[in-house]
Design an enzyme around this catalytic site. Structure first.
Site, PDB file in Angstrom:
ATOM      1  N   PHE A 208     -12.991-102.016 -12.900  1.00 28.56           N
ATOM      2  CA  PHE A 208     -11.824-101.368 -13.537  1.00 28.56           C
ATOM      3  C   PHE A 208     -11.337-102.557 -14.643  1.00 28.56           C
ATOM      4  CE2 PHE A 208      -7.111-100.982 -13.942  1.00 28.56           C
ATOM      5  CZ  PHE A 208      -7.104 -99.742 -14.294  1.00 28.56           C
ATOM      6  N   ASP A 209     -11.113-103.971 -14.022  1.00 29.82           N
ATOM      7  CA  ASP A 209     -10.483-104.748 -14.826  1.00 29.82           C
ATOM      8  C   ASP A 209     -11.237-105.038 -16.034  1.00 29.82           C
ATOM      9  OD1 ASP A 209      -9.810-105.074 -11.944  1.00 29.82           O
ATOM     10  OD2 ASP A 209      -8.711-106.831 -12.540  1.00 29.82           O
TER      11      ASP A 209
END
Length: 434
Positions: A208-209
């Site tokens: 996600f990051d």
């Protein structure tokens, strides 16, 4: 890949005024701590973080525990902390995934600055205020802690060090990422940016990051990096091999989407004039200076690429075919690079038309360079390879001037529109996950 984001551009960045924020009743900062089966460390983490913020942070704050599908006593610990400390609240998600937890809590938060950190607090908390200060001031859109800058101080094993550096090297080489550390669990984002960016982020786990940062960077958002002091948690429960495999799959998916222009990154653009580079110079058409620099850089790289291809093709075929093939391949790459980097066209809208027009410009360049080679062959008979290259360089310089004029006036004309008149998508319904 999700594309259901609002149509209008982001507003201009502004300094968060303390009086206005206080009047709104929301804390300036919302720090999210995503957890899964962390009953042993959660209370220590929250108490330490709360004490640090109460002593050092000059604005109102909130700590949100995002419990994603814990099966131990983590939900009970989070609820007890929320009952005891006014600045703490808890969310419970029934599905596992750090990315899912962050997206859910950030989407529901009313704070103008959103952050997150890992529950082990491996990052020294003294970096928290430097992390969020550029977002509060309006200087930056996102901020990340980095363990890989020269001034960072890191204590961890050689295995994790190697994996981290190798992963970031992969991001730089495959996705052209310029940020130094994608995986440090210490990041922050302005809320209006999160509202536009998060619907585009597909991953719900550890990637996600990275996906968020890559899309933000490709959209031209400003990412601030803060060197951190970081001590590895020897009891970390992260499965390195499985996480690395999922990350590589994510790199492939995002790279493919960017390559085909499947993401509407133009919806993340700031309004014209927010960037100092957009300011008009007296007597110079808007954007000309920047476009000239970008075109020269892309042109220089394209020329080198073309010459390498020509030299390779020339080993097996004649000069005319080698020139045509090398020019065709480099022309497609040149049009794509100028489309994105020089003239700031994002997304896949009009990409086919731009490439078709670029091929017309390519035909003009082919005529100039092929004509030069034909004239050289007629006058010299059997010229040396070095002479051929010299003639081709001169012909390409002449074609370059014409190419820029055609790109600017015909292929990528300035069609700037007032985004305030663009249709807006309906607001997404928010689901309470308490």
């Amino acid at each position: 890949m999700r594309t259901d984001t609002p149509w209008s551009t982001l507003p201009a960045r502004e300094h968060l005024l303390a009086a206005a924020v206080d009047a709104a009743g929301a804390p300036v900062l919302d720090v999210v701590v995503p957890v899964h089966n962390e009953e042993k460390d959660l209370e220590t983490c929250v108490l330490r973080l709360h004490d640090h913020l109460a002593r050092t942070f000059p604005y109102r704050f909130r700590i949100t525990v995002a419990d994603n599908a814990s099966t131990d006593r983590t939900p009970q610990v989070a609820a007890r902390l929320a009952a005891l400390i006014p600045e703490v609240r808890s969310y419970r998600l029934e599905e596992k995934g750090r990315g899912r937890a962050l997206r859910t809590v950030w989407s529901h938060s009313d704070s103008p600055v959103l952050a997150y950190m890992d529950v082990d607090l491996s990052t020294d908390l003294n970096a928290l205020l430097p992390l969020v200060a550029p977002l509060i001031s309006g200087h930056s859109d996102l901020a990340i802690g980095s363990r890989l800058t020269r001034s960072s101080r890191v204590v961890r094993g050689s295995k994790r060090e190697f994996i981290s550096r190798a992963y970031n090297l992969i991001l730089r080489s495959s996705l052209a990422a310029r940020f130094s550390d994608a995986q440090c669990g210490f990041k922050a984002i302005r809320r209006e940016v999160a509202q536009r960016l998060l619907p585009m982020v597909e991953d719900t786990g550890w990637f996600f990051d990275t996906e968020m940062l890559v899309l933000a960077e490709r959209a031209g958002l400003r990412i601030h990096e803060v060197p951190v002091d970081w001590v590895d948690d020897p009891d970390s429960t992260v499965h390195i091999v499985r996480t690395a495999t999922e990350d590589l799959k994510g790199v492939w998916r995002v790279g493919r989407a960017l390559a085909v222009g499947a993401l509407p990154l133009d919806r993340l653009a700031r309004p014209f004039g927010d960037d100092p580079r957009d300011r008009a110079l007296p007597g110079v058409p808007g954007g000309l200076a920047r476009q000239l620099v970008g075109f020269c850089v892309v042109g220089g790289l394209s020329t080198l690429f073309y010459l390498v291809l020509y030299s390779l093709f020339r080993q097996g075929v004649g000069p005319q075919f080698a020139n045509g093939a090398a020019l065709l391949v480099s022309a497609v790459a040149n049009t794509a690079a100028n489309r994105r980097l020089t003239f700031g066209v994002r997304g896949r809208g009009g990409a086919v038309r731009h490439q078709a027009q670029g091929l017309v410009v390519f035909a003009i360049g082919l005529a100039l360079t092929s004509g030069s080679l034909a004239a050289l062959g007629t006058t010299s008979g059997a010229p040396s390879h070095g002479t051929e290259l010299a003639v081709l360089i001169a012909a390409n310089l002449a074609a370059t001037v014409l190419r820029f004029l055609l790109f600017r006036a015909w292929v990528f004309p300035d069609r700037r529109t007032d985004h305030q008149d663009a249709p807006k998508a309906p607001a997404h319904e928010l689901r309470n996950v308490r």
